[in-house]
Design an enzyme around this catalytic site. Sequence first.
Site, mmCIF file in Angstrom:
data_model
loop_
_atom_site.group_PDB
_atom_site.id
_atom_site.type_symbol
_atom_site.label_atom_id
_atom_site.label_comp_id
_atom_site.label_asym_id
_atom_site.label_seq_id
_atom_site.Cartn_x
_atom_site.Cartn_y
_atom_site.Cartn_z
ATOM 1 N N GLU A 167 0.800 -1.229 0.000
ATOM 2 C CA GLU A 167 0.000 0.000 0.000
ATOM 3 C C GLU A 167 0.836 1.284 0.000
ATOM 4 O O GLU A 167 0.807 2.057 0.967
ATOM 5 C CB GLU A 167 -0.944 0.021 1.207
ATOM 6 C CG GLU A 167 -1.927 -1.124 1.234
ATOM 7 C CD GLU A 167 -2.991 -0.948 2.325
ATOM 8 O OE1 GLU A 167 -2.895 0.013 3.123
ATOM 9 O OE2 GLU A 167 -3.918 -1.769 2.377
ATOM 10 N N GLU A 352 -5.368 -8.653 1.294
ATOM 11 C CA GLU A 352 -5.982 -8.290 2.581
ATOM 12 C C GLU A 352 -7.464 -8.033 2.370
ATOM 13 O O GLU A 352 -7.865 -7.375 1.409
ATOM 14 C CB GLU A 352 -5.383 -7.008 3.175
ATOM 15 C CG GLU A 352 -4.007 -7.158 3.740
ATOM 16 C CD GLU A 352 -3.461 -5.845 4.324
ATOM 17 O OE1 GLU A 352 -4.257 -5.009 4.813
ATOM 18 O OE2 GLU A 352 -2.234 -5.672 4.272
#
Length: 451
Positions: A167, A352
């Site tokens: 991320e 995720e």
Amino acid sequence: MENTFQFPDTFLWGCATAAYQIEGSPLAQGAGRSFWHRFSHTPGMTRNGDTGDIACDHYRRMEQDVALMADLGLNAYRFSISWARVLPGGEGGVNQLGLDFYDRLVDALLKRSITPMVTLYHWDLPEALDNRGGWLNPRVADWFAEYSRVCFRRLDDRVGLWVTLNEPWVVTDGGYLHGTLAPGHRNLFETPVASHNLLRSHSRAVQVYREVGRHRIGIVVNIEPKHPATDSAEDLAATERADGYMNRQYLEPVIHGRYPKALQEVFGEAWPEWPQKDLEEIRRPIDFIGLNYYTREVVRHDPARYPVKASAVRQPNATYTETGWEVYPPALTDSLAWLKENYGNLPIYITENGAAFYDPPTVEGERLEDPLRQSYLKKHIKAAHDALDAGVDLRGYFVWSLLDNLEWSQGYSKRFGLIHVDFSTQKRTRKGSADLYQQIIASNGRVLERV
Ligand code: BGC
């Protein structure tokens, strides 16, 4: 009747974690400090002053935690390596004891037929490098390449799936723009520079991997579909900016060698002119995309909201998690289809997905019921299956997270785990969602028709 939720036989069912969030013992056995260590020890930066000093004590309980994974029936596990454990100064001398920990972890996983997926950078830059500018120093790409090479050399004989960065959007938005994450800067001008250097570093690690690695490497991005609140021109333009800023800022350069136009509008005079050579280097073939999906956002134009001029509109009839995120499973299917359409139809892993809902700090007994989290997981795994039906090359799904852990600046207040952790005793207790996930894995999805 034919099964509607049958996943492919080779599908990976995993859980994900990150080093600083679970390991504890951040300075043990010769490890250097990371900038998260410094940030969490700075008064006022985290909720209740929580730090990763103990976290889930996983550094010392690794074998037991791998046994819990095996009990769940996981066939995959995504974890990150702490750069400062391996290279305490960020570059230079390798700390063998730090590297040994990950070596033992990989062996423990393989012994139980759990496929490791290793993230090289999940937000914990060595402090020594931050002191030299960190992600703002162009040399960081050399440092990251060197660190990656050390990890590949030691583990690639047994690790088949590598992730460069987790991320990057959160690294820069939280770390350099709003100051809510390490290193805690608030600087519009620094933000695109940090992003660019993250991308250059990603690319250098992939380059090194092609020299010394034998398996697959990709990047993990967080995608949050942006839906306009109305079809007014202003809301549509705000949605476009929000989408470019969060969802396309990293994939567009990695896959297509260009930045989305919206970024110029978002950053204004802080948006530099990038050398074409850099963009050509950043665009380098990768083997898969990792998608972290939690929610969507309904967007309206909001001039007061710096710098994207867009803000989220709360949906009155929706369920929200403890982190304030709307539960909206169809956008997971959409994100997967969008990746397929726009970013080269690569293999995708959902690296995720999960939810924080309130669980008590201490549990009596053997089980903790967590119906909201169970419902979240069921709906999202079904939504993932819808994407398979639509032809997306989806290879695996990882729940965030195995254990309740340090939710960064939110400290220990947000519980995402399938397994509850009592942070005063380190007792682990399975939640109902762990039982559910175990059944989903054991039936390769088929149980979803009945639950
Ligand atoms: C991150 C995790 C984090 C989770 C929940 C992701 O942004 O990769 O480290 O704990 O989401 O917020």
